[in-house]
Design an enzyme around this catalytic site. Structure first.
Site, PDB file in Angstrom:
ATOM      1  N   HIS A 140       0.794  -1.225   0.000  1.00  0.00           N
ATOM      2  CA  HIS A 140       0.000   0.000   0.000  1.00  0.00           C
ATOM      3  C   HIS A 140       0.837   1.291   0.000  1.00  0.00           C
ATOM      4  O   HIS A 140       0.785   2.077  -0.923  1.00  0.00           O
ATOM      5  CB  HIS A 140      -0.921   0.024   1.240  1.00  0.00           C
ATOM      6  CG  HIS A 140      -1.782  -1.187   1.385  1.00  0.00           C
ATOM      7  ND1 HIS A 140      -2.828  -1.490   0.535  1.00  0.00           N
ATOM      8  CD2 HIS A 140      -1.758  -2.184   2.315  1.00  0.00           C
ATOM      9  CE1 HIS A 140      -3.407  -2.611   0.932  1.00  0.00           C
ATOM     10  NE2 HIS A 140      -2.777  -3.058   2.001  1.00  0.00           N
TER      11      HIS A 140
HETATM   12  O1  RIB Z   1      -5.012  -0.044   4.531  1.00  0.00           O
HETATM   13  C1  RIB Z   1      -3.617   0.049   4.399  1.00  0.00           C
HETATM   14  C2  RIB Z   1      -3.070   1.154   5.239  1.00  0.00           C
HETATM   15  O2  RIB Z   1      -3.350   0.882   6.605  1.00  0.00           O
HETATM   16  C3  RIB Z   1      -1.545   1.270   5.142  1.00  0.00           C
HETATM   17  O3  RIB Z   1      -1.169   2.603   5.315  1.00  0.00           O
HETATM   18  C4  RIB Z   1      -1.063   0.435   6.292  1.00  0.00           C
HETATM   19  O4  RIB Z   1       0.195   0.874   6.799  1.00  0.00           O
HETATM   20  C5  RIB Z   1      -2.132   0.684   7.319  1.00  0.00           C
HETATM   21  O5  RIB Z   1      -1.798   1.878   7.988  1.00  0.00           O
END
Ligand code: RIB
Ligand code: CA
Length: 338
Positions: free
Chosen positions: A269
């Site tokens: 992500h």
């Molecule tokens: O949904 C993914 C996000 O949530 C990313 O930023 C991960 O680090 C968590 O914070």
């Protein structure tokens, strides 16, 4: 990789990033909640000479803010980004709690310390003085308009606080690349919400309601960037302290994803917003208007992403990532960590 990596990874020599021949580097503030994918995003940024990294600001999210602040300093030290006598990319501690709610963490996906399988250590340098929100205001307002970009990789609490403190920030900021939200992909923390927005939906709603130039990299895009076995192995094979750290984080995510979600390759992500700031052509964006559910318990944090100007009823002031070039993102990670 199953066993815990114990002890402190070897530290890279102090980096003295030579300019890449570019006339100016992009001034950047990274707001994050490391967090294993935040860690990979930080390695991507630390190793990219295109950035003038003004600060790393930390927020309570995946783990409490005391740990996200420690982890950011630890990762900066692994990357060799601090030289005797001065402290590049100062780390500021920010909000411990969301604007109005109680923090919900995500230790299942990041480990109790937020460092996956890596044993945390106490970094040499402390946090910089002052709250993250104040640092954001000071750093942005003291530089030319639109010259400072942000990557927001956790709950948007710090940016919301900064905008409350200085509303002019919205027009002064350059692009605000956010990891957050979900549309076509559904949610990851609940059926309809992505974690960062779910954790502090009021902050997200406030930030999105301003005139800030927000570009959202939600699950629709990040689920296209998968840490496959080949990609993880390619990072590990680089053998540097940064690559070993990024590789260990990716391995942890791989194991967790297989165990909890049943997927063979975990989505990556947080590097997506940073990769876009480095190489925009890796992503296809669509103009949109994004609003956030803050009232319903069932759909708290849902991002309503409207692409139709006639339906939105107001300007499509946001952008939403609809496609991502995974190989391109991993090539940038390898370049930074190699
Ligand atoms: O949904 C993914 C996000 O949530 C990313 O930023 C991960 O680090 C968590 O914070
Ligand atoms: Ca994060």
């Amino acid at each position: 990789m199953t066993g815990r990596i114990t002890g402190q990874l070897a530290l890279a020599p102090a980096r003295d990033p030579a300019h890449t021949g570019r006339v100016t580097r992009q001034a950047l503030i990274i707001d994050c909640d490391p967090g294993v994918d935040d860690a990979v995003a930080l390695m991507l940024a630390f190793g990219a000479d295109e950035f003038e990294l003004l600060a790393v600001t930390t927020v309570g999210g995946n783990v409490p803010v005391e740990k996200t602040a420690r982890n950011a300093r630890m990762l900066r030290q692994v990357a060799g980004l601090q030289k005797p006598g001065h402290d590049e990319a100062p780390v500021f501690m920010g909000a411990a709690q969301p604007l109005v709610r109680t923090l919900g963490t995500a230790t299942d996906f990041h480990g109790p310390e937020g460092t996956g399988d890596l044993e945390p250590f106490e970094p040499d340098l402390p946090c910089a003085d002052g709250h993250a929100a104040d640092a954001i205001v000071d750093l942005v307002m003291s530089r030319p308009a639109k010259s400072v970009a942000m990557a927001v990789l956790g709950p948007m609490t710090n940016l919301a606080l900064a905008l409350r403190k200085e509303p002019a920030l919205a027009e002064r900021l350059g692009p605000v690349a956010v990891m957050g939200g979900a549309r076509a992909e559904g949610g990851n923390i609940t059926a309809s919400a992505e974690f960062n927005i779910w954790a502090d939906p009021e902050a997200a709603a406030e930030v999105l309601a301003t005139g800030a130039e927000v570009v959202l990299f939600g699950l629709d895009a990040t689920h296209q960037v998968r840490a496959t076995e080949d990609r993880i192995a390619a990072v590990e094979a680089l053998g540097t302290p940064m690559a070993k750290t990024a590789g260990a984080m990716l391995r942890f995510s791989q194991r967790v994803e297989r165990t909890i979600v049943g997927w063979d390759a975990s989505p990556l992500h947080d590097p997506c917003p940073v990769a876009w700031l480095l190489k925009p052509e890796l992503f296809e964006l669509k103009p949109c208007l994004v609003k956030v559910e803050t009232e319903s318990d069932l759909t708290r944090g849902h991002t309503a992403v409207e692409f139709r100007q006639a339906v939105a009823g107001e300007p499509l002031k946001h952008r939403w990532a609809v496609t991502a070039d995974a190989d391109g993102v991993f090539a940038l990670i390898a370049r930074s960590c190699g």
